[in-house]
Design a protein around this motif. Structure first.
Motif, short mmCIF file in Angstrom:
data_model
loop_
_atom_site.label_atom_id
_atom_site.label_comp_id
_atom_site.label_asym_id
_atom_site.label_seq_id
_atom_site.Cartn_x
_atom_site.Cartn_y
_atom_site.Cartn_z
N ALA A 15 0.84 -1.19 0.00
CA ALA A 15 0.00 0.00 0.00
C ALA A 15 0.88 1.25 0.00
CB ALA A 15 -0.91 -0.01 1.22
N TRP A 16 0.43 2.30 -0.63
CA TRP A 16 1.23 3.54 -0.76
C TRP A 16 1.69 4.06 0.59
CZ3 TRP A 16 -0.56 7.73 1.80
CH2 TRP A 16 -1.91 7.73 2.16
N LEU A 17 0.92 3.86 1.63
CA LEU A 17 1.29 4.34 2.96
C LEU A 17 2.58 3.67 3.44
CD1 LEU A 17 0.57 6.12 5.34
CD2 LEU A 17 -0.79 4.26 6.23
N ALA A 18 2.74 2.40 3.18
CA ALA A 18 3.97 1.69 3.57
C ALA A 18 5.16 2.24 2.80
CB ALA A 18 3.82 0.19 3.32
N ASN A 19 4.97 2.49 1.52
CA ASN A 19 6.05 3.06 0.70
C ASN A 19 6.51 4.40 1.25
OD1 ASN A 19 5.75 0.90 -1.05
ND2 ASN A 19 4.44 2.01 -2.44
N HIS A 20 5.57 5.27 1.59
CA HIS A 20 5.91 6.59 2.14
C HIS A 20 6.58 6.46 3.51
CE1 HIS A 20 4.25 9.17 -0.92
NE2 HIS A 20 3.18 8.40 -0.97
#
Length: 58
Positions: A15-20
């Motif tokens: 999920a994009w949140l983990a990437n950020h």
């Protein structure tokens, strides 16, 4: 110190949140353990992608 990072799998990726989160934090001298949850999508390349993004940790 050990950091555990859990993330959901969305369409074969983290999920994009983990990437950020992993790109915005410093993991120098920390052991990073990734784990994921998914109800239907495969892990895909999420683990290797996040490992590259963590960069400074073990």
């Amino acid at each position: 110190m050990t950091e555990f990072i859990g993330y959901p799998i969305w369409w074969g990726g983290a999920a994009w949140l983990a990437n950020h989160f992993v790109t915005d934090h410093d993991f120098i001298s920390k052991k990073v353990i990734l784990f994921a949850a998914s109800s239907s999508s495969p892990l895909g390349s999420s683990s290797s992608d996040l490992t590259t993004m963590v960069g400074t940790g073990d």
